[in-house]
Design a protein around this motif. Structure first.
Motif, short mmCIF file in Angstrom:
data_model
loop_
_atom_site.label_atom_id
_atom_site.label_comp_id
_atom_site.label_asym_id
_atom_site.label_seq_id
_atom_site.Cartn_x
_atom_site.Cartn_y
_atom_site.Cartn_z
N TRP A 71 39.06 44.54 45.28
CA TRP A 71 39.30 43.46 44.27
C TRP A 71 38.78 43.45 43.23
CZ3 TRP A 71 36.89 42.30 49.49
CH2 TRP A 71 35.36 42.37 49.36
N HIS A 72 39.05 42.74 41.97
CA HIS A 72 38.52 42.57 40.93
C HIS A 72 38.61 41.11 40.38
CE1 HIS A 72 36.55 44.25 37.13
NE2 HIS A 72 37.37 43.43 36.47
N PHE A 73 37.49 40.59 39.67
CA PHE A 73 37.96 39.21 39.19
C PHE A 73 37.83 39.04 37.66
CE2 PHE A 73 36.22 39.55 43.18
CZ PHE A 73 36.70 38.40 44.21
N VAL A 74 38.53 38.49 36.95
CA VAL A 74 38.39 38.28 35.60
C VAL A 74 38.56 36.72 35.12
CG1 VAL A 74 39.82 38.46 33.37
CG2 VAL A 74 40.20 40.45 35.19
N ALA A 75 37.21 36.60 34.61
CA ALA A 75 36.82 35.34 34.54
C ALA A 75 36.83 35.00 32.79
CB ALA A 75 35.30 35.15 34.80
N ILE A 76 37.59 33.83 32.53
CA ILE A 76 38.07 33.55 31.11
C ILE A 76 37.58 32.31 30.88
CG2 ILE A 76 40.00 33.38 30.01
CD1 ILE A 76 41.69 35.36 32.12
N SER A 77 37.02 32.23 29.77
CA SER A 77 36.48 30.97 28.98
C SER A 77 37.19 30.90 27.69
CB SER A 77 35.01 30.60 28.86
OG SER A 77 34.46 31.66 28.08
N ASP A 78 37.67 31.83 27.38
CA ASP A 78 38.31 32.00 25.75
C ASP A 78 39.44 31.09 25.63
OD1 ASP A 78 39.86 32.69 23.53
OD2 ASP A 78 38.74 34.67 23.39
N GLU A 190 47.36 49.28 36.12
CA GLU A 190 48.85 49.32 36.84
C GLU A 190 48.38 48.95 38.28
OE1 GLU A 190 52.71 48.83 37.69
OE2 GLU A 190 51.70 48.76 35.78
N HIS A 191 47.41 49.69 38.94
CA HIS A 191 47.17 49.53 40.18
C HIS A 191 46.52 48.28 40.72
CE1 HIS A 191 43.10 50.82 38.97
NE2 HIS A 191 42.78 50.50 40.12
N GLU A 192 46.22 47.62 39.84
CA GLU A 192 45.62 46.04 40.58
C GLU A 192 46.89 44.89 40.39
OE1 GLU A 192 41.47 46.55 38.96
OE2 GLU A 192 42.30 44.93 38.29
N LYS A 193 47.04 44.21 41.34
CA LYS A 193 47.91 43.31 41.52
C LYS A 193 47.42 41.82 41.59
CE LYS A 193 51.49 41.53 44.69
NZ LYS A 193 52.01 41.66 46.15
N PRO A 194 47.81 41.02 40.28
CA PRO A 194 47.41 39.64 40.55
C PRO A 194 47.70 38.82 41.66
CG PRO A 194 49.03 40.01 38.87
CD PRO A 194 48.91 41.35 39.47
N ILE A 195 47.00 38.08 42.33
CA ILE A 195 47.25 37.44 43.51
C ILE A 195 46.89 35.93 43.17
CG2 ILE A 195 47.17 39.26 44.86
CD1 ILE A 195 44.51 38.11 46.16
N MET A 196 46.12 35.53 42.52
CA MET A 196 45.91 34.31 42.23
C MET A 196 44.95 33.78 40.94
SD MET A 196 43.49 31.84 45.02
CE MET A 196 44.38 32.75 46.15
N ILE A 197 45.67 32.58 40.30
CA ILE A 197 44.36 32.06 39.29
C ILE A 197 43.55 30.92 39.94
CG2 ILE A 197 44.39 31.09 37.03
CD1 ILE A 197 47.22 32.05 36.55
N LEU A 198 42.34 30.91 39.87
CA LEU A 198 41.62 29.76 39.96
C LEU A 198 41.22 29.08 38.95
CD1 LEU A 198 39.05 31.03 42.82
CD2 LEU A 198 41.11 29.50 42.98
N ALA A 199 41.53 27.79 38.72
CA ALA A 199 40.99 26.89 37.57
C ALA A 199 39.64 26.35 38.09
CB ALA A 199 42.00 25.86 36.94
#
Length: 229
Positions: A71-78, A190-199
């Motif tokens: 897994w990988h998590f991208v946290a975005i506040s921009d 490419e080998h990472e598949k996005p599965i969900m956005i958490l607001a």
């Protein structure tokens, strides 16, 4: 035959509770999770990055197939990136609600009150995009297989949602379909598949939840017990 790579160590944190303590702890956690609500209306109140860091770190403690942690998590506040995600998500949602979803799916969503507009993607102080890694990469660039990727990433996502709630935050799971645009926006491989956005953030003071969302199946419908008793 035991592998030469297997190195057992004593359990670092051995938890032992009596029956009464176990029951009290289980009831307290059940009650705590019963106060978790999925919301679509967020306050713009900032949330410290350190809180997000700790919650994602808790998610990273989840069990996974062969302990590969796929897994990988991208946290975005921009704000600019959040706005870009909203625009792309709403484009997909327009196609979804225009008929791509099918009548049965759209009918199932009616009691939830969802629609094309997704202001929460900008209002929430944080978006956390969860990626599942189809395979791993060694330092030399060669691939190796990940095991039980959907199951492992799903467990980690559950850990994250529980951690956010425990920290006093609300979140909304959002799954635009398709969501490959998230890989490009987040700069993931490419080998990472996005599965969900958490607001993620604090619920707005005027936040509401659909009445139907509080209708949970009773224990008798979700659990079967096979025992000697």
């Amino acid at each position: 035959m035991m592998s030469k790579d297997y190195e057992p160590i004593p359990i670092p944190d051995h938890i032992s509770k009596g029956e009464g303590e176990m029951r009290a702890a289980a009831q307290a956690f059940r009650a705590e999770m019963g106060r978790r609500h999925t919301v679509r209306d967020f306050a713009t109140t900032p949330v410290p990055r350190a809180v997000i860091d700790d919650c994602v770190a808790a998610a990273g403690l989840a069990p996974s197939g062969a302990n590969h942690q796929p897994w990988h998590f991208v946290a975005i506040s921009d704000p600019k990136i959040k706005a870009e995600i909203r625009r792309a998500a709403e484009e997909e949602e327009e196609r979804f609600y225009a008929g791509a979803a099918g009548d049965e799916w759209l009918s199932a969503l009616e009691p939830i009150g969802t629609g094309v507009s997704k202001p929460h993607l900008e209002d929430a102080p944080w978006l956390i995009v969860i990626f599942a890694q189809r395979y791993g990469l060694r330092e030399d660039g060669s691939r190796f297989k990940h095991y039980y990727v959907p199951e492992s990433t799903g467990i980690a996502s559950g850990f994250l949602i529980a951690a956010l709630h425990h920290a006093g935050l609300s979140c909304l799971t959002h799954t635009p379909a398709p969501m490959n645009f998230l890989r490009d926006i987040c700069g993931r491989p490419e080998h990472e598949k996005p599965i969900m956005i958490l607001a993620v953030g604090h619920a707005a003071t005027n936040a509401t939840v659909p009445q139907s969302a509080k209708m949970k199946k009773p224990l008798s419908e979700i659990m079967t017990v096979l025992s000697e008793d």
